[in-house]
Write a protein that holds these residues in place. Sequence first.
Motif, PDB file in Angstrom:
ATOM      1  N   ASP A  99      40.046 -50.284  -4.358  1.00 37.48           N
ATOM      2  CA  ASP A  99      41.579 -50.001  -4.693  1.00 37.48           C
ATOM      3  C   ASP A  99      41.257 -48.711  -5.170  1.00 37.48           C
ATOM      4  O   ASP A  99      40.717 -48.387  -6.523  1.00 37.48           O
ATOM      5  CB  ASP A  99      41.965 -51.109  -5.679  1.00 37.48           C
ATOM      6  CG  ASP A  99      43.432 -50.919  -5.828  1.00 37.48           C
ATOM      7  OD1 ASP A  99      44.254 -50.911  -4.851  1.00 37.48           O
ATOM      8  OD2 ASP A  99      43.735 -50.662  -7.080  1.00 37.48           O
ATOM      9  N   GLY A 100      42.076 -47.696  -4.739  1.00 38.34           N
ATOM     10  CA  GLY A 100      41.933 -46.329  -5.307  1.00 38.34           C
ATOM     11  C   GLY A 100      41.020 -45.527  -4.412  1.00 38.34           C
ATOM     12  O   GLY A 100      40.033 -44.897  -5.152  1.00 38.34           O
ATOM     13  N   THR A 101      41.006 -45.673  -3.095  1.00 38.93           N
ATOM     14  CA  THR A 101      39.799 -44.947  -2.538  1.00 38.93           C
ATOM     15  C   THR A 101      40.024 -43.344  -2.574  1.00 38.93           C
ATOM     16  O   THR A 101      38.937 -42.825  -2.604  1.00 38.93           O
ATOM     17  CB  THR A 101      40.176 -45.178  -0.912  1.00 38.93           C
ATOM     18  OG1 THR A 101      40.394 -46.632  -0.616  1.00 38.93           O
ATOM     19  CG2 THR A 101      38.937 -44.880   0.001  1.00 38.93           C
ATOM     20  N   ARG A 102      40.965 -42.932  -2.787  1.00 39.70           N
ATOM     21  CA  ARG A 102      41.135 -41.602  -3.145  1.00 39.70           C
ATOM     22  C   ARG A 102      40.437 -41.152  -4.355  1.00 39.70           C
ATOM     23  O   ARG A 102      39.454 -40.001  -4.070  1.00 39.70           O
ATOM     24  CB  ARG A 102      42.599 -41.122  -2.849  1.00 39.70           C
ATOM     25  CG  ARG A 102      42.862 -39.395  -3.237  1.00 39.70           C
ATOM     26  CD  ARG A 102      44.271 -39.241  -3.541  1.00 39.70           C
ATOM     27  NE  ARG A 102      45.017 -39.285  -2.187  1.00 39.70           N
ATOM     28  CZ  ARG A 102      46.258 -39.345  -1.955  1.00 39.70           C
ATOM     29  NH1 ARG A 102      46.953 -38.982  -3.107  1.00 39.70           N
ATOM     30  NH2 ARG A 102      46.934 -39.592  -0.757  1.00 39.70           N
ATOM     31  N   GLU A 103      40.860 -41.894  -5.341  1.00 41.12           N
ATOM     32  CA  GLU A 103      40.266 -41.451  -6.634  1.00 41.12           C
ATOM     33  C   GLU A 103      38.463 -41.607  -6.464  1.00 41.12           C
ATOM     34  O   GLU A 103      37.937 -41.186  -7.081  1.00 41.12           O
ATOM     35  CB  GLU A 103      40.563 -42.265  -7.576  1.00 41.12           C
ATOM     36  CG  GLU A 103      41.960 -41.909  -8.090  1.00 41.12           C
ATOM     37  CD  GLU A 103      43.197 -42.318  -7.077  1.00 41.12           C
ATOM     38  OE1 GLU A 103      44.224 -41.741  -6.798  1.00 41.12           O
ATOM     39  OE2 GLU A 103      42.642 -43.384  -6.182  1.00 41.12           O
ATOM     40  N   PHE A 104      38.071 -42.600  -5.756  1.00 40.66           N
ATOM     41  CA  PHE A 104      36.621 -42.889  -5.700  1.00 40.66           C
ATOM     42  C   PHE A 104      36.153 -41.933  -5.073  1.00 40.66           C
ATOM     43  O   PHE A 104      34.688 -41.497  -5.311  1.00 40.66           O
ATOM     44  CB  PHE A 104      36.639 -44.152  -4.725  1.00 40.66           C
ATOM     45  CG  PHE A 104      35.092 -44.583  -4.254  1.00 40.66           C
ATOM     46  CD1 PHE A 104      34.298 -45.126  -5.364  1.00 40.66           C
ATOM     47  CD2 PHE A 104      34.415 -44.297  -3.118  1.00 40.66           C
ATOM     48  CE1 PHE A 104      32.886 -45.544  -5.081  1.00 40.66           C
ATOM     49  CE2 PHE A 104      33.141 -44.421  -2.691  1.00 40.66           C
ATOM     50  CZ  PHE A 104      32.318 -45.145  -3.658  1.00 40.66           C
ATOM     51  N   GLY A 105      36.574 -41.043  -3.978  1.00 41.64           N
ATOM     52  CA  GLY A 105      35.958 -39.878  -3.444  1.00 41.64           C
ATOM     53  C   GLY A 105      36.149 -38.525  -4.317  1.00 41.64           C
ATOM     54  O   GLY A 105      35.685 -37.565  -3.966  1.00 41.64           O
ATOM     55  N   GLU A 106      36.608 -38.485  -5.593  1.00 41.62           N
ATOM     56  CA  GLU A 106      36.618 -37.669  -6.304  1.00 41.62           C
ATOM     57  C   GLU A 106      35.904 -37.731  -7.670  1.00 41.62           C
ATOM     58  O   GLU A 106      36.004 -38.678  -8.514  1.00 41.62           O
ATOM     59  CB  GLU A 106      38.325 -37.305  -6.747  1.00 41.62           C
ATOM     60  CG  GLU A 106      39.196 -37.215  -5.989  1.00 41.62           C
ATOM     61  CD  GLU A 106      40.742 -36.984  -6.214  1.00 41.62           C
ATOM     62  OE1 GLU A 106      40.558 -36.734  -7.585  1.00 41.62           O
ATOM     63  OE2 GLU A 106      41.657 -37.142  -5.468  1.00 41.62           O
ATOM     64  N   PRO A 107      34.636 -36.677  -7.672  1.00 44.13           N
ATOM     65  CA  PRO A 107      33.578 -36.763  -8.905  1.00 44.13           C
ATOM     66  C   PRO A 107      34.487 -36.824 -10.099  1.00 44.13           C
ATOM     67  O   PRO A 107      35.330 -36.172 -10.460  1.00 44.13           O
ATOM     68  CB  PRO A 107      33.062 -35.637  -8.672  1.00 44.13           C
ATOM     69  CG  PRO A 107      33.142 -35.164  -7.230  1.00 44.13           C
ATOM     70  CD  PRO A 107      34.639 -35.473  -6.639  1.00 44.13           C
ATOM     71  N   GLY A 108      33.853 -37.803 -10.839  1.00 39.70           N
ATOM     72  CA  GLY A 108      34.360 -37.875 -12.251  1.00 39.70           C
ATOM     73  C   GLY A 108      35.583 -38.783 -12.585  1.00 39.70           C
ATOM     74  O   GLY A 108      35.838 -39.129 -13.644  1.00 39.70           O
ATOM     75  N   ARG A 109      36.524 -39.213 -11.666  1.00 38.35           N
ATOM     76  CA  ARG A 109      37.365 -39.975 -11.836  1.00 38.35           C
ATOM     77  C   ARG A 109      37.037 -41.445 -11.938  1.00 38.35           C
ATOM     78  O   ARG A 109      36.113 -42.045 -11.153  1.00 38.35           O
ATOM     79  CB  ARG A 109      38.672 -39.900 -10.561  1.00 38.35           C
ATOM     80  CG  ARG A 109      39.149 -38.560 -10.194  1.00 38.35           C
ATOM     81  CD  ARG A 109      40.442 -38.762  -9.525  1.00 38.35           C
ATOM     82  NE  ARG A 109      41.611 -39.475 -10.210  1.00 38.35           N
ATOM     83  CZ  ARG A 109      42.166 -38.915 -11.025  1.00 38.35           C
ATOM     84  NH1 ARG A 109      42.334 -37.431 -11.115  1.00 38.35           N
ATOM     85  NH2 ARG A 109      43.392 -39.603 -11.483  1.00 38.35           N
ATOM     86  N   THR A 110      37.900 -42.286 -12.950  1.00 38.23           N
ATOM     87  CA  THR A 110      37.354 -43.575 -13.207  1.00 38.23           C
ATOM     88  C   THR A 110      38.543 -44.592 -12.541  1.00 38.23           C
ATOM     89  O   THR A 110      38.331 -45.821 -13.088  1.00 38.23           O
ATOM     90  CB  THR A 110      37.170 -43.867 -14.665  1.00 38.23           C
ATOM     91  OG1 THR A 110      38.432 -43.255 -15.066  1.00 38.23           O
ATOM     92  CG2 THR A 110      36.119 -42.646 -15.249  1.00 38.23           C
ATOM     93  N   ASP A 111      39.590 -44.184 -12.185  1.00 41.56           N
ATOM     94  CA  ASP A 111      40.702 -44.782 -11.928  1.00 41.56           C
ATOM     95  C   ASP A 111      40.938 -45.549 -10.572  1.00 41.56           C
ATOM     96  O   ASP A 111      41.630 -45.427  -9.647  1.00 41.56           O
ATOM     97  CB  ASP A 111      42.175 -44.161 -12.047  1.00 41.56           C
ATOM     98  CG  ASP A 111      42.219 -42.912 -11.564  1.00 41.56           C
ATOM     99  OD1 ASP A 111      41.202 -42.140 -11.320  1.00 41.56           O
ATOM    100  OD2 ASP A 111      43.402 -42.141 -11.665  1.00 41.56           O
ATOM    101  N   TRP A 112      39.655 -46.322 -10.343  1.00 45.42           N
ATOM    102  CA  TRP A 112      39.594 -47.039  -8.941  1.00 45.42           C
ATOM    103  C   TRP A 112      38.942 -48.401  -9.483  1.00 45.42           C
ATOM    104  O   TRP A 112      38.338 -48.345 -10.284  1.00 45.42           O
ATOM    105  CB  TRP A 112      38.619 -46.053  -8.135  1.00 45.42           C
ATOM    106  CG  TRP A 112      37.328 -45.708  -8.506  1.00 45.42           C
ATOM    107  CD1 TRP A 112      37.040 -44.554  -9.050  1.00 45.42           C
ATOM    108  CD2 TRP A 112      36.108 -46.376  -8.254  1.00 45.42           C
ATOM    109  NE1 TRP A 112      35.784 -44.460  -9.411  1.00 45.42           N
ATOM    110  CE2 TRP A 112      35.158 -45.677  -9.011  1.00 45.42           C
ATOM    111  CE3 TRP A 112      35.474 -47.615  -7.630  1.00 45.42           C
ATOM    112  CZ2 TRP A 112      33.716 -45.953  -9.045  1.00 45.42           C
ATOM    113  CZ3 TRP A 112      34.254 -48.109  -7.723  1.00 45.42           C
ATOM    114  CH2 TRP A 112      33.492 -47.154  -8.176  1.00 45.42           C
ATOM    115  N   ALA A 113      38.933 -49.197  -8.535  1.00 49.86           N
ATOM    116  CA  ALA A 113      38.695 -50.726  -8.926  1.00 49.86           C
ATOM    117  C   ALA A 113      38.205 -51.547  -7.692  1.00 49.86           C
ATOM    118  O   ALA A 113      38.478 -51.281  -6.463  1.00 49.86           O
ATOM    119  CB  ALA A 113      39.814 -51.175  -9.539  1.00 49.86           C
TER     120      ALA A 113
END
Length: 261
Positions: A99-113
Amino acid sequence: MELAHTPTHPRGGSRSSRDAAAAAETATAAGALLLAHRGGLSAGVDPAAIRELGDRLSHEFLVETLSRRFPDDAVLSEEGADDRDRLAAHRVWIVDPLDGTREFGEPGRTDWAVHVALVENGVLTAGAVAMPALGVTYSSADPVAAYPPLPAAPRVVVSRTRRPAPVLAMAAALGAPLIEMGSAGAKAMAVVRGEAEIYAHAGGQYEWDSAAPVAVARAAGLHVSRLDGSEPHYNQENPWLPDLLICRPELAGAVLEELRR
């Protein structure tokens, strides 16, 4: 306030507590798999390829693990074909592998689950939301802690890119500042953690987007409903579940009133 815990492994306890522990263990393990795969971002691998493969790896792991541990249960996954036999099943696991595939693909982001929830005879009974980049898993078995006093202006978590007009109007009427965040699970857990007071969504979701967050939020004593105040229902023939409200119970009346305008 912190409600996050590493998964427990109870040998006894009620079936619901064992199911909640299984949800947490499975979500956490899938999250570890995703973290290892995500390391490819630092190696210069195409982020789109990282996201696509991460979705598939987590889906395959979750389905295989749940099917092995609970062979009589059905599984509904965002990334899998919808087997309508689930509609006659007494127990159905509803999962969102990433959940939060876009954020998963951005280095440093933690808002995926990773979301793992269980529905029994139409009732949501257990759930877990793993936030691997933060190293925490939230479970419906977590003890309920006291929330801090409400701030003068409640905070509303919203998407970085999709901000439905009813939600913005509600936030403006309440004088609520907006907090941008990625996945639905991350937004809901921000309310569970006490970092925000309201998560309202309109404009499109499916059961796998909200089942696990709803299970955790409800166990933590938060208000959960559709935007019209009705109960969200899971394991429906059509898994489309387009809107959701999770908020501090003291705010539910005022929030729902503004959303209905």
